[in-house]
Design an enzyme around this catalytic site. Structure first.
Site, PDB file in Angstrom:
ATOM      1  N   ASP A 131      24.839  -3.805 -14.662  1.00 16.96           N
ATOM      2  CA  ASP A 131      25.963  -3.585 -15.061  1.00 16.96           C
ATOM      3  C   ASP A 131      26.877  -4.441 -15.759  1.00 16.96           C
ATOM      4  OD1 ASP A 131      26.411  -1.335 -13.684  1.00 16.96           O
ATOM      5  OD2 ASP A 131      26.272  -2.188 -11.394  1.00 16.96           O
ATOM      6  N   ARG A 175      19.190  -0.274 -16.915  1.00 17.40           N
ATOM      7  CA  ARG A 175      20.720  -0.491 -16.930  1.00 17.40           C
ATOM      8  C   ARG A 175      21.209  -1.219 -16.393  1.00 17.40           C
ATOM      9  NH1 ARG A 175      22.384   5.760 -17.375  1.00 17.40           N
ATOM     10  NH2 ARG A 175      20.496   6.466 -18.150  1.00 17.40           N
ATOM     11  N   ARG A 191      22.369  -4.749  -4.546  1.00 19.23           N
ATOM     12  CA  ARG A 191      23.712  -5.789  -4.171  1.00 19.23           C
ATOM     13  C   ARG A 191      24.377  -4.613  -3.592  1.00 19.23           C
ATOM     14  NH1 ARG A 191      27.200  -4.773  -9.652  1.00 19.23           N
ATOM     15  NH2 ARG A 191      28.601  -5.152  -7.697  1.00 19.23           N
ATOM     16  N   TYR A 244      13.877  -7.618  -8.728  1.00 21.13           N
ATOM     17  CA  TYR A 244      14.924  -8.778  -9.174  1.00 21.13           C
ATOM     18  C   TYR A 244      15.005  -9.362  -8.402  1.00 21.13           C
ATOM     19  CZ  TYR A 244      17.226  -4.017 -11.484  1.00 21.13           C
ATOM     20  OH  TYR A 244      17.227  -3.357 -12.358  1.00 21.13           O
TER      21      TYR A 244
END
Lengths: 244, 244
Positions: free
Chosen positions: A52, A50, A197, A110
């Site tokens: 952001d 999911r 992040r 990522y």
């Protein structure tokens, strides 16, 4: 009934993230809506991650079930012709009926892009974190090595809806330089809310010289969000691949 | 009185081109407006090339005159802090008082980016022409060689406000491949209205196999817009450098 699996790519700038929300443009919502015009029914589209608002994807994996007989290749072409310019179905194929993109995932990769330089990079603005001041890769690499492995990553989870089990495994966490760009590539078996992040924001504290690499190990040890560094902006992050 | 020269970079997607137009967002208008908040007066900002709506720049050159004493480096920082994310002043320096970015230019280099592949490139969408079908570089190179040199390029000028003298010199016209991308790099002493995009559109007629390289020489010879190929979309074009 069949299950269709697809690889989805998107520029997340103009979306309120992956997850469908009433009245807001989201990736999941857009896919459901456009698939509905082809299938004549709104499919339940599940995604592997999911992402952001503002986060991008080159390798998001999504799946849905349908009893329509339309061939996957034709469905892909029909969907791509209906999707806006910033979302694409890069692959589409039949999958086992009980395939679940999220719970079946064995690993996710990522990439976080940082652009270093005095002038903001106007053509990459949507995809990088612009860093004006010096940022050294070598100490970031030393810190990154301390995070690889299975750990309790509670210090890197942004609150709100905390998970019961905050243990995750990071398989690799590489810091590479290509010209003015610095890439943080992280692959793991799963990630807590905003974990990537928060990891990147913490590594930059080391790269800018405010903290030592050892401080990152202490931050991990603390199991407290306040012990780690800030959250890096969404726009530098991209979901590159999901492995099964 | 002083003259300040700057190198300007922009993502042209959200602008109605370079040239100031009342009530519309333009690059020139934005620069004038933001400089005015620093200088306390609206400077007349001149540019080297009037890029169209959707065209980008990495090396646009602009200049303005002012009698304010503010140092160029401080002015650059102040301007960059006021510009939106898609425009930047990459360099700023004193120039001779009578410097004119457009009429003093000795050459301009434009790059046109074509992306070849079945799936649209969502992260590059603003900067490339997406080409679904086969497009061969080699015949485009053969055609490009026939266009290099001093010629009457009337066949490649989009009408509206035709110039009296339609002779221009192309110094180089290179077609290179880098992965799925095909780049057309053109450098010349000046370009007619939409000339680069008309050249690229014409070259793609050869690259897709609809026309032979020799047809491009005939199109040039005809001095008639209808004899050449279509105009390539604005978004693939970027003004890379202006030489003096």
């Amino acid at each position: 009934m069949r299950c269709i699996r697809m690889r989805v790519q998107y520029d997340g700038t103009n979306y309120h993230g992956w997850q469908e929300q009433p009245g807001l443009a989201t990736i999941q919502g857009t896919l459901i809506e456009r698939l509905a015009t082809i299938l004549g029914e709104r499919p339940a589209v599940e995604g592997a991650g999911r992402t952001d608002a503002g986060v991008h994807a080159m390798g998001q994996v999504a799946a849905f079930r349908t009893d329509r007989a339309i061939e996957a290749a034709r469905l892909q072409a029909a969907l791509n012709s209906r999707l806006p310019a910033d979302i694409a179905a890069a692959e589409m194929a039949e999958a086992p009926l009980h395939f679940h993109p999220s719970s079946d995932a064995a690993g996710k990769h990522y990439r976080y892009r940082i652009y270093r330089g005095p002038i903001k990079p106007v053509l990459q603005d949507r995809f990088v974190w612009h860093w004006h001041r010096p940022l050294e890769a070598e100490p970031m690499r030393a810190a990154a090595r301390l995070l690889v492995g299975r750990h309790d990553f509670r210090s890197f989870e942004t609150g709100g809806s905390p998970r019961e089990n905050t243990e995750r495994e990071i398989f690799r966490l590489n810091v590479t330089e290509t010209g003015r760009e610095l890439h943080v590539d992280v692959e793991g078996d799963g990630f807590l809310y905003r974990m990537v992040r928060n990891l990147v924001g913490t590594l930059t504290e080391v790269g800018r010289g405010h903290r030592t690499p050892e401080w990152v190990a202490e931050a991990l040890e603390a199991r407290d969000r306040a012990a780690a560094g800030p959250c890096a902006p969404a726009k530098g992050l991209c979901l590159m691949e999901v492995r099964y």
